[in-house]
Design a protein around this motif. Structure first.
Motif, PDB file in Angstrom:
ATOM      1  N   PHE A  44       0.836  -1.193   0.000  1.00 39.65           N
ATOM      2  CA  PHE A  44       0.000   0.000   0.000  1.00 39.65           C
ATOM      3  C   PHE A  44       0.876   1.251   0.000  1.00 39.65           C
ATOM      4  O   PHE A  44       2.018   1.229   0.450  1.00 39.65           O
ATOM      5  CB  PHE A  44      -0.901   0.026   1.238  1.00 39.65           C
ATOM      6  N   LEU A  45       0.296   2.336  -0.481  1.00 45.33           N
ATOM      7  CA  LEU A  45       0.950   3.642  -0.364  1.00 45.33           C
ATOM      8  C   LEU A  45      -0.116   4.645   0.069  1.00 45.33           C
ATOM      9  O   LEU A  45      -1.004   4.984  -0.718  1.00 45.33           O
ATOM     10  CB  LEU A  45       1.592   4.074  -1.677  1.00 45.33           C
ATOM     11  N   GLN A  46      -0.030   5.070   1.314  1.00 45.76           N
ATOM     12  CA  GLN A  46      -0.918   6.106   1.822  1.00 45.76           C
ATOM     13  C   GLN A  46      -0.279   7.457   1.531  1.00 45.76           C
ATOM     14  O   GLN A  46       0.840   7.726   1.982  1.00 45.76           O
ATOM     15  CB  GLN A  46      -1.137   5.945   3.324  1.00 45.76           C
ATOM     16  N   MET A  47      -0.988   8.286   0.776  1.00 45.80           N
ATOM     17  CA  MET A  47      -0.451   9.576   0.352  1.00 45.80           C
ATOM     18  C   MET A  47      -1.305  10.690   0.956  1.00 45.80           C
ATOM     19  O   MET A  47      -2.499  10.792   0.652  1.00 45.80           O
ATOM     20  CB  MET A  47      -0.454   9.676  -1.172  1.00 45.80           C
ATOM     21  N   ASN A  48      -0.708  11.483   1.812  1.00 50.07           N
ATOM     22  CA  ASN A  48      -1.392  12.602   2.461  1.00 50.07           C
ATOM     23  C   ASN A  48      -0.759  13.918   2.029  1.00 50.07           C
ATOM     24  O   ASN A  48       0.355  13.951   1.501  1.00 50.07           O
ATOM     25  CB  ASN A  48      -1.306  12.452   3.982  1.00 50.07           C
ATOM     26  N   SER A  49      -1.476  15.002   2.285  1.00 50.58           N
ATOM     27  CA  SER A  49      -0.976  16.346   1.955  1.00 50.58           C
ATOM     28  C   SER A  49      -0.452  16.403   0.526  1.00 50.58           C
ATOM     29  O   SER A  49       0.661  16.896   0.271  1.00 50.58           O
ATOM     30  CB  SER A  49       0.125  16.756   2.949  1.00 50.58           C
ATOM     31  N   LEU A  50      -1.229  15.895  -0.388  1.00 50.27           N
ATOM     32  CA  LEU A  50      -0.783  15.796  -1.779  1.00 50.27           C
ATOM     33  C   LEU A  50      -0.590  17.175  -2.400  1.00 50.27           C
ATOM     34  O   LEU A  50      -1.325  18.133  -2.101  1.00 50.27           O
ATOM     35  CB  LEU A  50      -1.777  14.979  -2.593  1.00 50.27           C
ATOM     36  N   LYS A  51       0.409  17.247  -3.273  1.00 52.29           N
ATOM     37  CA  LYS A  51       0.764  18.479  -3.961  1.00 52.29           C
ATOM     38  C   LYS A  51       0.644  18.282  -5.469  1.00 52.29           C
ATOM     39  O   LYS A  51       0.746  17.137  -5.943  1.00 52.29           O
ATOM     40  CB  LYS A  51       2.205  18.864  -3.628  1.00 52.29           C
TER      41      LYS A  51
END
Length: 121
Positions: A79-86
């Protein structure tokens, strides 16, 4: 044969979150290192995050503190949890894994087909 299938990509606003999944299937004996790469238009493919079979992780400087890689060994999934995406995270994200198949002691590197992540308002 072995297949890696990614899911979870899509369009998200800046500051938002997405969770990518990659499931490996086929005649798998064991999976070693798993990783996520990405490739933006006009740029080379780059490593985003890596996780060993024991759970040790490594991240690109550009995503440290925002992305988290994890795996479920029982389900052969990463999995790849991606937060605060730009907006600069916009790219096709690829799953990668080192796999030993049941039919041979060789370890072979496999790629998924990629999933598009677009960060835009």
């Amino acid at each position: 044969q072995v297949q890696l299938v990614e899911s979870g990509g899509g369009l998200v606003q800046p500051g938002g979150s997405l969770r990518l999944s990659c499931a490996a299937s086929g005649n798998i004996f064991s999976i070693y290192t798993m990783a996520w790469y990405r490739q933006a238009p006009g740029k080379q493919r780059e490593s985003v995050a890596v996780i060993s079979s024991g759970g040790s992780t490594n991240y690109a400087d550009s995503v440290k503190g925002r992305f988290t890689i994890s795996r479920d060994n029982a389900k052969n999934t990463v999995f790849l949890q991606m937060n605060s995406l730009k907006p600069e995270d916009t790219a096709v994200y690829y799953c990668n894994a080192d796999v030993r198949k049941t039919t041979t002691p060789r370890i072979v590197n496999y790629w998924g087909q990629g999933t598009q992540v677009t960060v835009s308002s």
